[in-house]
Motif scaffolding. Structure first.
Motif, PDB file in Angstrom:
ATOM      1  N   GLU A  10       0.821  -1.209   0.000  1.00  0.00           N
ATOM      2  CA  GLU A  10       0.000   0.000   0.000  1.00  0.00           C
ATOM      3  C   GLU A  10       0.853   1.257   0.000  1.00  0.00           C
ATOM      4  O   GLU A  10       0.542   2.229  -0.696  1.00  0.00           O
ATOM      5  CB  GLU A  10      -0.951   0.010   1.199  1.00  0.00           C
ATOM      6  N   GLU A  11       1.931   1.228   0.755  1.00  0.00           N
ATOM      7  CA  GLU A  11       2.831   2.385   0.747  1.00  0.00           C
ATOM      8  C   GLU A  11       3.342   2.640  -0.664  1.00  0.00           C
ATOM      9  O   GLU A  11       3.389   3.777  -1.139  1.00  0.00           O
ATOM     10  CB  GLU A  11       4.010   2.149   1.703  1.00  0.00           C
ATOM     11  N   ALA A  12       3.731   1.567  -1.334  1.00  0.00           N
ATOM     12  CA  ALA A  12       4.239   1.707  -2.696  1.00  0.00           C
ATOM     13  C   ALA A  12       3.144   2.238  -3.622  1.00  0.00           C
ATOM     14  O   ALA A  12       3.391   3.085  -4.481  1.00  0.00           O
ATOM     15  CB  ALA A  12       4.768   0.369  -3.197  1.00  0.00           C
ATOM     16  N   THR A  13       1.932   1.735  -3.430  1.00  0.00           N
ATOM     17  CA  THR A  13       0.820   2.183  -4.271  1.00  0.00           C
ATOM     18  C   THR A  13       0.579   3.678  -4.106  1.00  0.00           C
ATOM     19  O   THR A  13       0.431   4.414  -5.088  1.00  0.00           O
ATOM     20  CB  THR A  13      -0.474   1.419  -3.906  1.00  0.00           C
ATOM     21  N   THR A  14       0.536   4.119  -2.870  1.00  0.00           N
ATOM     22  CA  THR A  14       0.290   5.537  -2.606  1.00  0.00           C
ATOM     23  C   THR A  14       1.381   6.406  -3.218  1.00  0.00           C
ATOM     24  O   THR A  14       1.092   7.418  -3.879  1.00  0.00           O
ATOM     25  CB  THR A  14       0.217   5.779  -1.090  1.00  0.00           C
ATOM     26  N   ALA A  15       2.623   5.991  -3.041  1.00  0.00           N
ATOM     27  CA  ALA A  15       3.730   6.777  -3.588  1.00  0.00           C
ATOM     28  C   ALA A  15       3.661   6.801  -5.111  1.00  0.00           C
ATOM     29  O   ALA A  15       3.854   7.858  -5.744  1.00  0.00           O
ATOM     30  CB  ALA A  15       5.063   6.188  -3.126  1.00  0.00           C
ATOM     31  N   LEU A  16       3.358   5.643  -5.699  1.00  0.00           N
ATOM     32  CA  LEU A  16       3.277   5.583  -7.158  1.00  0.00           C
ATOM     33  C   LEU A  16       2.128   6.452  -7.678  1.00  0.00           C
ATOM     34  O   LEU A  16       2.265   7.150  -8.697  1.00  0.00           O
ATOM     35  CB  LEU A  16       3.095   4.135  -7.619  1.00  0.00           C
ATOM     36  N   ALA A  17       1.013   6.421  -6.969  1.00  0.00           N
ATOM     37  CA  ALA A  17      -0.136   7.237  -7.388  1.00  0.00           C
ATOM     38  C   ALA A  17       0.251   8.714  -7.406  1.00  0.00           C
ATOM     39  O   ALA A  17      -0.082   9.441  -8.345  1.00  0.00           O
ATOM     40  CB  ALA A  17      -1.322   7.000  -6.451  1.00  0.00           C
ATOM     41  N   GLU A  18       0.978   9.136  -6.397  1.00  0.00           N
ATOM     42  CA  GLU A  18       1.403  10.548  -6.363  1.00  0.00           C
ATOM     43  C   GLU A  18       2.312  10.879  -7.532  1.00  0.00           C
ATOM     44  O   GLU A  18       2.177  11.918  -8.182  1.00  0.00           O
ATOM     45  CB  GLU A  18       2.114  10.855  -5.037  1.00  0.00           C
ATOM     46  N   THR A  19       3.258   9.980  -7.779  1.00  0.00           N
ATOM     47  CA  THR A  19       4.198  10.220  -8.869  1.00  0.00           C
ATOM     48  C   THR A  19       3.494  10.245 -10.224  1.00  0.00           C
ATOM     49  O   THR A  19       3.770  11.095 -11.078  1.00  0.00           O
ATOM     50  CB  THR A  19       5.289   9.132  -8.883  1.00  0.00           C
ATOM     51  N   LEU A  20       2.553   9.297 -10.406  1.00  0.00           N
ATOM     52  CA  LEU A  20       1.805   9.253 -11.665  1.00  0.00           C
ATOM     53  C   LEU A  20       0.958  10.511 -11.839  1.00  0.00           C
ATOM     54  O   LEU A  20       0.873  11.072 -12.940  1.00  0.00           O
ATOM     55  CB  LEU A  20       0.902   8.016 -11.705  1.00  0.00           C
TER      56      LEU A  20
ATOM     57  N   LEU B 286      -6.247  -1.160  12.455  1.00  0.00           N
ATOM     58  CA  LEU B 286      -7.485  -1.225  11.693  1.00  0.00           C
ATOM     59  C   LEU B 286      -7.210  -1.171  10.192  1.00  0.00           C
ATOM     60  O   LEU B 286      -7.852  -1.887   9.418  1.00  0.00           O
ATOM     61  CB  LEU B 286      -8.422  -0.080  12.091  1.00  0.00           C
ATOM     62  N   SER B 287      -6.260  -0.362   9.781  1.00  0.00           N
ATOM     63  CA  SER B 287      -5.902  -0.314   8.366  1.00  0.00           C
ATOM     64  C   SER B 287      -5.449  -1.685   7.912  1.00  0.00           C
ATOM     65  O   SER B 287      -5.797  -2.156   6.819  1.00  0.00           O
ATOM     66  CB  SER B 287      -4.776   0.695   8.135  1.00  0.00           C
ATOM     67  N   SER B 288      -4.685  -2.322   8.764  1.00  0.00           N
ATOM     68  CA  SER B 288      -4.178  -3.646   8.461  1.00  0.00           C
ATOM     69  C   SER B 288      -5.326  -4.644   8.300  1.00  0.00           C
ATOM     70  O   SER B 288      -5.356  -5.440   7.354  1.00  0.00           O
ATOM     71  CB  SER B 288      -3.239  -4.065   9.588  1.00  0.00           C
ATOM     72  N   ARG B 289      -6.255  -4.585   9.208  1.00  0.00           N
ATOM     73  CA  ARG B 289      -7.400  -5.507   9.146  1.00  0.00           C
ATOM     74  C   ARG B 289      -8.246  -5.213   7.912  1.00  0.00           C
ATOM     75  O   ARG B 289      -8.798  -6.128   7.288  1.00  0.00           O
ATOM     76  CB  ARG B 289      -8.233  -5.359  10.413  1.00  0.00           C
ATOM     77  N   TRP B 290      -8.364  -3.964   7.571  1.00  0.00           N
ATOM     78  CA  TRP B 290      -9.088  -3.547   6.376  1.00  0.00           C
ATOM     79  C   TRP B 290      -8.496  -4.203   5.135  1.00  0.00           C
ATOM     80  O   TRP B 290      -9.198  -4.791   4.307  1.00  0.00           O
ATOM     81  CB  TRP B 290      -9.003  -2.027   6.253  1.00  0.00           C
ATOM     82  N   ARG B 291      -7.187  -4.125   5.018  1.00  0.00           N
ATOM     83  CA  ARG B 291      -6.500  -4.749   3.875  1.00  0.00           C
ATOM     84  C   ARG B 291      -6.659  -6.254   3.906  1.00  0.00           C
ATOM     85  O   ARG B 291      -6.803  -6.896   2.864  1.00  0.00           O
ATOM     86  CB  ARG B 291      -5.010  -4.382   3.911  1.00  0.00           C
TER      87      ARG B 291
ATOM     88  N   ALA C  58      -2.689   1.205  -8.233  1.00  0.00           N
ATOM     89  CA  ALA C  58      -3.024  -0.033  -7.528  1.00  0.00           C
ATOM     90  C   ALA C  58      -2.915  -1.221  -8.470  1.00  0.00           C
ATOM     91  O   ALA C  58      -2.465  -2.306  -8.080  1.00  0.00           O
ATOM     92  CB  ALA C  58      -4.432   0.058  -6.939  1.00  0.00           C
ATOM     93  N   THR C  59      -3.301  -1.026  -9.716  1.00  0.00           N
ATOM     94  CA  THR C  59      -3.249  -2.139 -10.659  1.00  0.00           C
ATOM     95  C   THR C  59      -1.807  -2.492 -11.015  1.00  0.00           C
ATOM     96  O   THR C  59      -1.464  -3.667 -11.171  1.00  0.00           O
ATOM     97  CB  THR C  59      -4.064  -1.805 -11.910  1.00  0.00           C
TER      98      THR C  59
END
Lengths: 215, 215
Positions: free
Chosen positions: A139-149, B130-135, A167-168
């Motif tokens: 998820e951390e990677a996804t968020t960072a990538l989303a910002e960069t994109l 909670l974020s963890s459980r969400w994922r 995310a994809t």
DNA sequence: ACAAAACTTTTAGTGACTACAACTTTTGAG
DNA sequence: CTCAAAAGTTGTAGTCACTAAAAGTTTTGT
């Protein structure tokens, strides 16, 4: 080239010893986890085996999970750098595809094409805490990538469709890694899997690009 | 229609009281979490407030996170049922799209289109546990959906491309929920967001279908 | 009415993780 | 080289989620 002093402390001995101790602890921990699983080893036991105090372990690794999974930042860096450092005229998704194929061709550990990766993944999947940390890194990677994109496309930083794309991409990366680790652990050699994995990567990126354009 | 006895125990009083106690505990816990955040409330305190022993809380909810997030199975059920119970001639992705739009139109809680969902999501995002459980719930739903899709398409149960499709459906669902919760918590009414959310859902499903076909 | 089944409670842990104070090692300045 | 500040390690004493097991209580079916 190298100054060969052994007694004089060239500014940086502290830092070097710190790195070495960190590596030592994480090495001991990794070995124990691979042998007996994540829940089968306590932090106190790791500390004992590494000959340090329990507190020292926590000083270097704020969570027990980090002893086994500490390449999270590397994933994030690879993804964002691929987009950030691409040629002006190359679409972001093309750069991400190239980077993924490069990891596979280089048998980079993050591609999963390394002997022993099967056992590694098995330990992760057998442990709720490690699985959880794995997803957190994704998820951390996804968020960072989303910002960069978003930055690369001149969109607002929290655009839901950009996040969908990011995310994809992560889903593709995760799918490829699991497939590689699963098949190498099932007895196939990295070489035998390499071709199929490359083809799978291409098919998944094709699907993504058909959906969202060149990104 | 209803038999109106109050003293005679019609088989099922135990079960009813159990459900009631469970709801009572989870209600107390939810209220406290919304007020003071997940980490700001201990299980002992929830037990105290609900007037039961700490162990009773754990008997009903094996993890503290489940006190706040207990709709995981419902998500899984919605996704798999949409595919399983569709008309023979309807493609799986069309059925999943219909189900998603239906949740939005019905202002189902899992669509995020409910007042107060913003605070709920904020509590989740503020808490690592909670974020963890969400994922984790998302991943359970993804795995179940992948199996159902594989079955529907006559593919092997662990096909990576089927998993890619399932994961992307989940990404769409998660993206929609967050967008709805984010915007309603930013002051917009559920009604104002409804149209945009529907359009976003259609665009994301369009992108997925362009990529992988009708699924 | 009574025995089995299902709950709840109490008790006594385990183990990750934190706050804090004491102690040791490394570093940089004089 | 000396010495004081900075950084790192250690021991102590917790907190809190969660578990195992035994004992007590309520519900159920006969």
């Amino acid at each position: 080239m190298a100054d060969g002093q052994t007694e004089t402390p060239p500014p940086g001995r502290r830092e070097r010893k710190k790195r070495e101790l960190r590596n030592h602890i994480s090495g001991v921990a990794t070995r124990l986890f691979l042998e007996r699983g994540f829940e089968g080893v306590t932090v106190a036991e790791i500390a004992e085996t590494a000959d340090v105090s329990t507190m020292t372990v926590f000083n270097h690794f704020p969570r027990k999970e980090n002893l086994f999974l500490d390449r999270g930042p590397e994933i994030t860096e690879l993804l964002t750098a691929a987009v950030r450092d691409r040629e002006q005229d190359e679409p972001p998704l093309a750069a991400l595809r190239r980077m993924s194929l490069r990891l596979i061709d280089e048998r980079h550990p993050l591609s999963g094409l390394v002997d022993g990766m099967g056992r590694f993944l098995q330990v992760v999947l057998d442990s709720p805490a490690l699985s959880s940390r794995w997803r957190e890194m994704n998820e951390e990677a996804t968020t960072a990538l989303a910002e960069t994109l978003a930055l690369a496309a001149g969109r607002p930083p929290y655009d839901p469709e950009t996040r969908y794309t990011a995310a994809t991409v992560q889903t593709i990366r995760d799918t490829l890694f699991r497939e590689a680790a699963r098949r190498t652990s099932a007895g196939e050699t990295a070489e035998a899997v390499h071709g199929d994995l490359r083809a799978l990567a291409d098919r998944l990126f094709d699907a993504l690009e058909r959906g969202v354009g060149a990104g």
